[in-house]
Design an enzyme around this catalytic site. Structure first.
Site, PDB file in Angstrom:
ATOM      1  N   LEU A  97       0.845  -1.642   0.010  1.00  0.00           N
ATOM      2  CA  LEU A  97      -0.181   0.325  -0.057  1.00  0.00           C
ATOM      3  C   LEU A  97       0.669   1.152   0.282  1.00  0.00           C
ATOM      4  CD1 LEU A  97      -3.133  -0.744   2.384  1.00  0.00           C
ATOM      5  CD2 LEU A  97      -2.870  -0.798   0.416  1.00  0.00           C
ATOM      6  N   ASP A  98       0.317   2.344  -0.800  1.00  0.00           N
ATOM      7  CA  ASP A  98       0.970   3.146  -0.106  1.00  0.00           C
ATOM      8  C   ASP A  98       1.342   4.147   1.130  1.00  0.00           C
ATOM      9  OD1 ASP A  98       1.149   3.316  -3.209  1.00  0.00           O
ATOM     10  OD2 ASP A  98      -0.357   4.665  -3.839  1.00  0.00           O
ATOM     11  N   PHE A  99       2.476   5.052   0.940  1.00  0.00           N
ATOM     12  CA  PHE A  99       2.652   5.560   2.065  1.00  0.00           C
ATOM     13  C   PHE A  99       1.269   6.602   3.066  1.00  0.00           C
ATOM     14  CE2 PHE A  99       4.734   8.798   4.762  1.00  0.00           C
ATOM     15  CZ  PHE A  99       5.150   8.275   5.229  1.00  0.00           C
TER      16      PHE A  99
END
Length: 230
Positions: free
Chosen positions: A101-103
């Site tokens: 998952l993105d930051f």
């Protein structure tokens, strides 16, 4: 690794002996007699020859984590906390992430030491649906639903995304279902309409839904039934 290859790597067996052992049904894998030389065995498999233990098999581990925003989907990072930093588990270096998952994206993340299981989840051929709750800066119009279903062209990769389901929940919120994992895909699809995503939260992967009892940063082991969903 194929069972016959595993047995052939044992110093006490020749290839001819391996064939005979399988025909005579003297090999057990995870407590079950196996005679198929092509049967796949892994590091987790318990393998026995008569009463002799050839491989004890290390325990397979599977965890569900509620990833908070501001956390890196990596095993280590010099600047930011990682999802593995949230786990209080021994031998964390053996674990890896099944689907990043993105930051700043939150939600369901799966962590395991079972590479076969995680590859099945993440390989493109599986087309495992992933569902996200999305909030945007501007209103989400009905035309988004049509365009997401038709696919959106990404010039950088020179490809068109596979059909995605979009359910409108409110003026600036929706539920998005995608079967791909392109780089920043949800944000870039919204960016097609010059609409910025301000919140993105993964609710489910395939049939597995994030446990509502888990607060951001918390995790728990998957049950055998949950592991078997994939």
């Amino acid at each position: 690794m194929r069972l016959d290859r595993f047995l052939s790597n044992q110093p006490q067996f020749s290839r001819q002996q391996v064939r005979l052992l399988l025909i005579e049904k003297r090999i057990r894998v995870d407590g079950r007699v196996v005679s198929d030389p092509h049967h796949e065995v892994r590091d987790f498999s318990r393998i026995e020859y008569d009463a002799q233990l050839l491989q004890a098999g290390k325990p397979a581990r599977y965890f569900m984590l509620h990833k908070p925003p501001g956390c890196v989907s990596a095993t280590q990072d010099p600047e930011h906390p990682t999802v593995l930093d949230l786990l209080d588990e021994p031998d964390k270096h053996d674990l890896h992430i099944a689907g990043r998952l993105d930051f700043n994206t939150s939600g369901l993340m799966l962590i395991t030491n079972d590479g076969h299981w995680s590859r099945h989840l993440t390989q493109p051929q599986t087309k495992m649906p992933k569902v996200y709750y999305v909030e945007t800066e501007q209103v989400i119009g009905a035309e988004y639903v049509t365009q997401f279903n038709e696919g959106i062209y990404f010039a950088y990769e020179d490809l068109t995304t596979q059909p995605a389901g979009l359910q409108l929940l409110g003026p600036c919120s929706a539920r998005l279902s995608i079967v791909e994992g392109r780089y920043h895909q949800a944000k870039r699809m919204s960016g097609y309409f010059n609409n910025k995503v301000v919140r993105l939260h993964r609710e489910s992967i395939g049939p597995l839904v994030l446990d509502s009892q888990l607060a951001p940063g918390q995790y728990r082991p998957l049950s055998p039934e949950e592991v078997g969903l994939f």
